[in-house]
Design a protein around this motif. Structure first.
Motif, mmCIF file in Angstrom:
data_model
loop_
_atom_site.group_PDB
_atom_site.id
_atom_site.type_symbol
_atom_site.label_atom_id
_atom_site.label_comp_id
_atom_site.label_asym_id
_atom_site.label_seq_id
_atom_site.Cartn_x
_atom_site.Cartn_y
_atom_site.Cartn_z
ATOM 1 N N MET A 61 -9.067 3.005 -3.249
ATOM 2 C CA MET A 61 -8.593 1.636 -3.441
ATOM 3 C C MET A 61 -9.704 0.682 -3.829
ATOM 4 O O MET A 61 -9.442 -0.445 -4.266
ATOM 5 C CB MET A 61 -7.913 1.129 -2.154
ATOM 6 C CG MET A 61 -6.675 1.893 -1.768
ATOM 7 S SD MET A 61 -5.925 1.221 -0.261
ATOM 8 C CE MET A 61 -4.601 2.385 -0.015
ATOM 9 N N HIS A 69 -5.386 -4.992 0.988
ATOM 10 C CA HIS A 69 -4.773 -3.668 0.906
ATOM 11 C C HIS A 69 -5.643 -2.611 1.592
ATOM 12 O O HIS A 69 -5.116 -1.716 2.271
ATOM 13 C CB HIS A 69 -4.556 -3.292 -0.560
ATOM 14 C CG HIS A 69 -3.532 -4.140 -1.246
ATOM 15 N ND1 HIS A 69 -3.272 -4.066 -2.598
ATOM 16 C CD2 HIS A 69 -2.704 -5.112 -0.769
ATOM 17 C CE1 HIS A 69 -2.342 -4.924 -2.929
ATOM 18 N NE2 HIS A 69 -1.982 -5.579 -1.835
ATOM 19 N N VAL A 70 -6.951 -2.705 1.403
ATOM 20 C CA VAL A 70 -7.856 -1.732 2.013
ATOM 21 C C VAL A 70 -7.763 -1.788 3.536
ATOM 22 O O VAL A 70 -7.669 -0.752 4.209
ATOM 23 C CB VAL A 70 -9.308 -1.976 1.552
ATOM 24 C CG1 VAL A 70 -10.278 -1.076 2.321
ATOM 25 C CG2 VAL A 70 -9.442 -1.738 0.055
ATOM 26 N N VAL A 130 0.829 -1.212 0.000
ATOM 27 C CA VAL A 130 0.000 0.000 0.000
ATOM 28 C C VAL A 130 0.861 1.259 0.000
ATOM 29 O O VAL A 130 0.392 2.338 -0.398
ATOM 30 C CB VAL A 130 -0.962 0.013 1.212
ATOM 31 C CG1 VAL A 130 -1.981 -1.101 1.113
ATOM 32 C CG2 VAL A 130 -0.196 -0.071 2.526
ATOM 33 N N THR A 134 0.371 2.576 -4.073
ATOM 34 C CA THR A 134 -0.706 3.570 -3.965
ATOM 35 C C THR A 134 -0.122 4.896 -3.498
ATOM 36 O O THR A 134 1.084 5.019 -3.253
ATOM 37 C CB THR A 134 -1.792 3.112 -2.979
ATOM 38 O OG1 THR A 134 -1.246 3.069 -1.644
ATOM 39 C CG2 THR A 134 -2.307 1.715 -3.331
#
Length: 276
Positions: free
Chosen positions: A233, A243-244, A61, A65
């Motif tokens: 996301m 990931h969230v 992440v 991101t």
């Protein structure tokens, strides 16, 4: 004697109930940790625990991101709006607590009414105003908006706390050679510290968790707050839930630690003015 014999059983029952309630509230957070460590190929498995844990989602992440930039924006917004609220609320609360001026009740009522406004209902007007000022898609727009919506609560809680401090203490400090400003900083503010801490933590948490204004007033992914970054996301056709939830854990840990450290000040600040 009978009541004394029942007290150990009652204590055990209350303790078990408290632990059960604590576990009930902690289960969602445990689910977040488990899902964050679940491998991508086991996200749809029915079992509560995966066959093995994969904590690489916490590193992905950051690399895949804009979470790092979103976290930086959120820190700037929460810190900046808290500082701005404190700079405005302290003089306003001190003046309303110490001076009985004409229109004082109307002013406090107006402050209370502004607390009833919801950011969602004012988004169109706010967007147009900040568009005219050229502040859209900046950190400043979020700082100003969050400060505006949290200022009323800070004034109310600080006014109640300062009002509970005897004015004779300030008068004694002024007799000793301090001016009104010196008495404020040397006497009133140290005694009002729990109320100040309460206003700070509630403003900081409100700005940290804010979503609607961040979504509306910013559009660049690297200039959006953490709440909007996590929402980004969630794709239209697929969601990497590991990931969230990893990003969500990163988002909640600083606030949980901060609240745990100063929780006793928050409790005493909220009860200010309740006993005369």
């Amino acid at each position: 004697m009978a009541a004394a014999r029942r007290s150990p059983a009652r204590t055990v029952l209350l303790t078990a109930t408290a632990w059960a309630l604590a576990a009930l509230f902690l289960l969602p957070y445990l689910e977040m940790v488990v899902t964050a460590g679940r491998p991508a190929d086991q996200l749809r498995d029915s079992g509560y625990l995966p066959t093995h844990f994969d904590w690489s989602s916490f590193t992905k992440v950051w690399t895949d991101t804009t979470l790092g930039q979103n976290l930086q924006v959120t820190l700037l917004v929460a810190g900046g709006s808290t500082l701005l609220v404190l700079l405005v609320a302290l003089p306003a609360a001190y003046y309303t607590a110490r001076v009985r001026f004409r229109g004082r009740k109307a002013f406090l009522l107006l402050v209370l009414v502004t607390q009833m406004f919801q950011p969602t209902a004012l988004q169109v007007g706010l967007y147009r105003e900040f568009y005219t000022l050229g502040l859209l898609n900046t950190v400043w727009v979020l700082v100003l908006a969050n400060a505006a919506f949290n200022l009323a609560f800070a004034i109310w809680i600080l006014s109640a706390y300062i009002g509970s401090i005897p004015v004779e203490l300030e008068e004694a400090a002024q007799i000793d050679g301090n001016g009104r400003i010196g008495a404020l900083f040397r006497v009133t503010l140290p005694l009002a510290l729990p109320g100040v801490v309460t206003a700070v933590i509630f403003t900081f948490i409100a700005a940290w968790n804010e979503f609607i204004m961040g979504l509306t007033l910013t559009d660049s992914p690297d200039r959006q707050p953490l709440t909007v970054g996590i929402d980004n996301m969630i794709g239209a056709y697929s969601v990497q839930w590991n990931h969230v939830f990893a990003a969500s854990i990163v988002a909640i840990v600083p606030v949980v630690v901060l609240f745990a450290v100063i929780e006793r000040h928050v409790v005493s600040g909220l009860t200010a003015g309740s006993v005369k």
